[in-house]
Design an enzyme around this catalytic site. Sequence first.
Site, PDB file in Angstrom:
ATOM      1  N   TYR A 175     -29.139 -72.678  24.337  1.00  0.00           N
ATOM      2  CA  TYR A 175     -29.340 -73.319  23.044  1.00  0.00           C
ATOM      3  C   TYR A 175     -30.285 -74.512  23.211  1.00  0.00           C
ATOM      4  CZ  TYR A 175     -25.217 -70.705  21.379  1.00  0.00           C
ATOM      5  OH  TYR A 175     -24.322 -69.722  21.045  1.00  0.00           O
ATOM      6  N   SER A 179     -20.627 -66.347  14.291  1.00  0.00           N
ATOM      7  CA  SER A 179     -21.255 -66.104  12.990  1.00  0.00           C
ATOM      8  C   SER A 179     -20.297 -65.452  11.993  1.00  0.00           C
ATOM      9  CB  SER A 179     -22.517 -65.242  13.144  1.00  0.00           C
ATOM     10  OG  SER A 179     -23.421 -65.492  12.098  1.00  0.00           O
ATOM     11  N   GLY A 206     -24.790 -67.107   7.778  1.00  0.00           N
ATOM     12  CA  GLY A 206     -24.974 -67.942   6.596  1.00  0.00           C
ATOM     13  C   GLY A 206     -25.121 -67.175   5.303  1.00  0.00           C
ATOM     14  N   LEU A 245     -23.160 -64.959   3.912  1.00  0.00           N
ATOM     15  CA  LEU A 245     -21.921 -64.822   3.130  1.00  0.00           C
ATOM     16  C   LEU A 245     -21.573 -66.071   2.324  1.00  0.00           C
ATOM     17  CD1 LEU A 245     -19.732 -62.865   5.694  1.00  0.00           C
ATOM     18  CD2 LEU A 245     -20.509 -62.034   3.464  1.00  0.00           C
ATOM     19  N   LYS A 255     -25.842 -68.360  -0.454  1.00  0.00           N
ATOM     20  CA  LYS A 255     -27.029 -69.199  -0.693  1.00  0.00           C
ATOM     21  C   LYS A 255     -28.309 -68.383  -0.860  1.00  0.00           C
ATOM     22  CE  LYS A 255     -26.726 -71.421   3.250  1.00  0.00           C
ATOM     23  NZ  LYS A 255     -27.056 -72.373   4.346  1.00  0.00           N
TER      24      LYS A 255
END
Length: 320
Positions: free
Chosen positions: A53, A204, A209, A211, A214
Amino acid sequence: MEQRQLGRTGLRVSHLGLGTLTWSRDTDEHEASEQLRDFVDAGGTLVDTSASYAEGGAEELLGSLLDRMVPRDDVVLCTKAGVRRTPSGGVVDASRGGLLRTLDASLRRLGTDHVDLWLVQTPDPRTPLTETVSALRIAVTSGRAQYVGLSNHAGWQVARAATLLGEDVGLAAVEAEYSLLQRGIEREVLPAAAEMGVGVLAWSPLGRGVLTGKYRRTIPADSRAASPHLAGFVEPYLGAESLSVVEAVATAAAGLDRTPLDVALAWLRVRTQVTSAIVGARTAAQLRGSLAAEDVVLPPEILHALDEVSAPELGYPERR
């Protein structure tokens, strides 16, 4: 926050985990420190990171906050190895030497002499699984990791690794993507984990993101889908095949006077085989939304409807 036992181990972790994928790149030190503080204040313990990361930046930022913001012993620290950066891009390397070198570098960045859980991030087709597993054994016997596991591996690999490690070291966990938009692990990974007594960590849980709802109308300018380095991560779930699931979640949320995020996390919370769902928020405000979903209980009819609309396709040999 509920603490759950990880597989057949004695390790207990919070049923929500804090992901750090965006730390030091999209999430700065101020936002990261707020996230960590709010998460621990809510009873969270599992903090998930990786050497890959931000090319180690997430680990370094997390390490700078431990003991300064929260005591190291108050968190269950999980990191991953197996993907390293080279001048030509990312390379999968789950060789014994590559994994142990990465682990040592992770410990330096995190400022600790051990991690609570260490995972191999992805399968390496060039390295025999027996060699990869030998690195997991060394990590435990040398004291650098208290528990070990796999991430993004197939069901047969989970079963084989658990068998190779035996009961003395044990395979503690498998971390895999799992949400209403990605239920593929139900075919083989979940059955293998159940048979071998391996805990399941879901990454996740909000479908990258999507679900949250947005993206139902457009792509917000400040979203991951609009980010140059994360757009490809979100794009697979922006197609028409995901739309029916997203709309079903939004309809359920409207009927319950909750948010789609609340519904998506509540659906996963009742999957009893999942020990922890790892939520990766860019901002502290986004994380607080996930923490606020603790009290949501979905009625059986809504659970059934969501199960139906999101059911994965099964064929031979899972279904005959």
